[in-house]
Design an enzyme around this catalytic site. Structure first.
Site, PDB file in Angstrom:
ATOM      1  N   GLU A 291      -2.719 -23.485 -84.292  1.00 33.84           N
ATOM      2  CA  GLU A 291      -3.645 -22.368 -84.457  1.00 33.84           C
ATOM      3  C   GLU A 291      -4.928 -22.746 -85.188  1.00 33.84           C
ATOM      4  OE1 GLU A 291      -1.460 -22.375 -88.371  1.00 33.84           O
ATOM      5  OE2 GLU A 291      -1.005 -22.890 -86.290  1.00 33.84           O
TER       6      GLU A 291
ATOM      7  N   HIS B 247      -0.058 -27.357 -86.679  1.00 30.77           N
ATOM      8  CA  HIS B 247      -0.918 -26.177 -86.772  1.00 30.77           C
ATOM      9  C   HIS B 247      -1.737 -26.049 -85.495  1.00 30.77           C
ATOM     10  CE1 HIS B 247      -0.237 -24.780 -90.886  1.00 30.77           C
ATOM     11  NE2 HIS B 247      -0.202 -26.047 -91.261  1.00 30.77           N
TER      12      HIS B 247
ATOM     13  N   CYS C 162       4.899 -24.445 -89.630  1.00 25.72           N
ATOM     14  CA  CYS C 162       4.712 -25.312 -90.794  1.00 25.72           C
ATOM     15  C   CYS C 162       5.685 -24.968 -91.919  1.00 25.72           C
ATOM     16  CB  CYS C 162       3.252 -25.286 -91.246  1.00 25.72           C
ATOM     17  SG  CYS C 162       2.827 -26.750 -92.246  1.00 25.72           S
TER      18      CYS C 162
END
Length: 314
Positions: free
Chosen positions: A237, A235, A142
């Site tokens: 994660e 993202h 990001c």
């Protein structure tokens, strides 16, 4: 993980053409194995949450990975106890003489600021410079991806008309790229940002490959041809409820955000979001560790000291 086959097996070439990672007998007999050394530069304010998210994905690989955490000493963390930072994190001065197979640079909630106005920018650029000959492969996430592109390739971020927040479909543009091994033709993942980088800038200023992109998100994953630079603007994660927590946080401070797209059932924030990106996330991180790091990193990491060839910005 690769499979070992007889050098003369006819299926060898066919499997390689289908992007199946094959290790011939010669390489298998000479391969040295040791734990992978991974450094995580955690720029997120909620450090313990991000730690858990990234470690969960790294733990899905079959490899032994030694993980260390790095923080920017030029920035004072307001959301994490000092005791936690002192116990589990290291400063750049403490690790600058070490070598790592992989480095993960996280996002940070500073993307609406010019890079040079971020209080730890100078320290971050020192890490980028140091990584040239102390890290084999760097995964930028990001804002970390935008920062890396800006410093290494002079690609600046461009403001979006409104915040991009939600779960979005992306297309695999390079199915032959090892980062996409095991992916279907398309996948979904969370995005949460106010800015982007343009395809025109990537084409004009870098030789990076566009590995994945989406109609709504634009560029999603970029990589150098040797996978030593990897940039992901989404993202993978994120937990199931991360976007929900961001949405409620923005409401509380009066930002009046849009409901994250394709996230809450019926766009109803009172409903529990569906988790639809877990497999893609695990696959992406496993591919990075296996193909970008484990299969290519030198057994003696000190050899990185003399290898500058992989960084296009030198």
């Amino acid at each position: 993980m690769p499979i070992k086959l007889d050098n003369k097996l006819p299926a060898l070439d066919v499997l390689r053409s289908k992007n199946v990672f094959i290790m011939d007998e010669n390489r298998a007999s000479s391969q040295d194995i040791r734990p992978m050394e991974v450094l995580i530069l955690n720029l997120m304010p909620t450090k313990e949450v991000t730690e858990t998210q990234l470690l969960r994905l790294l733990a899905n690989t079959p490899l032994q990975i030694n993980v260390e955490f790095l923080y920017m000493a030029s920035h004072k963390s307001k959301n994490t106890h000092a005791e936690h930072m002192e116990t589990f994190y290291k400063t750049f001065d403490e690790i600058k003489d070490k070598y790592y197979d992989g480095l993960i640079v996280t996002g940070a909630p500073v993307e609406q600021m010019p890079f040079e106005e971020v209080d730890y920018w100078q320290e971050l650029t020192r890490v980028f410079d140091w990584s040239k000959n102390h890290v084999y492969s760097t995964l930028h996430l990001c804002w970390g991806a935008q920062a890396g592109l800006y410093y290494k390739h002079e690609v600046d971020k461009v403001p979006l008309s409104e915040k991009l927040s939600g779960i979005y479909k992306q297309t695999v543009d390079m199915p032959e790229n090892f980062l996409m091994n095991g992916f279907d033709d398309s996948f979904v993942s969370p995005h949460s940002r106010y800015t982007e980088v343009t395809l025109e800038d990537i084409k004009n200023k870098t030789d990076l490959d566009v590995v994945a992109s989406g109609q709504e998100v634009g560029l999603s994953i970029l990589a150098s041809k040797d996978l030593r630079e990897v940039y992901s603007f989404g993202h993978f994660e994120y937990d199931r409820d991360t976007l929900a927590r961001e949405y409620r946080r923005d409401l509380e401070v009066g930002i009046n955000p849009d409901v994250p797209a394709n996230y809450f059932p019926g766009d109803d924030p009172s409903q529990e979001p569906k988790l639809r990106w877990n497999l893609a996330a695990s696959t992406f991180f496993s591919n990075w560790i296996n193909y970008a790091v484990y299969q290519e990193t030198p057994y003696r990491l000190e050899e990185l000291e003399d290898d500058f060839s992989f960084y296009g910005y030198l």
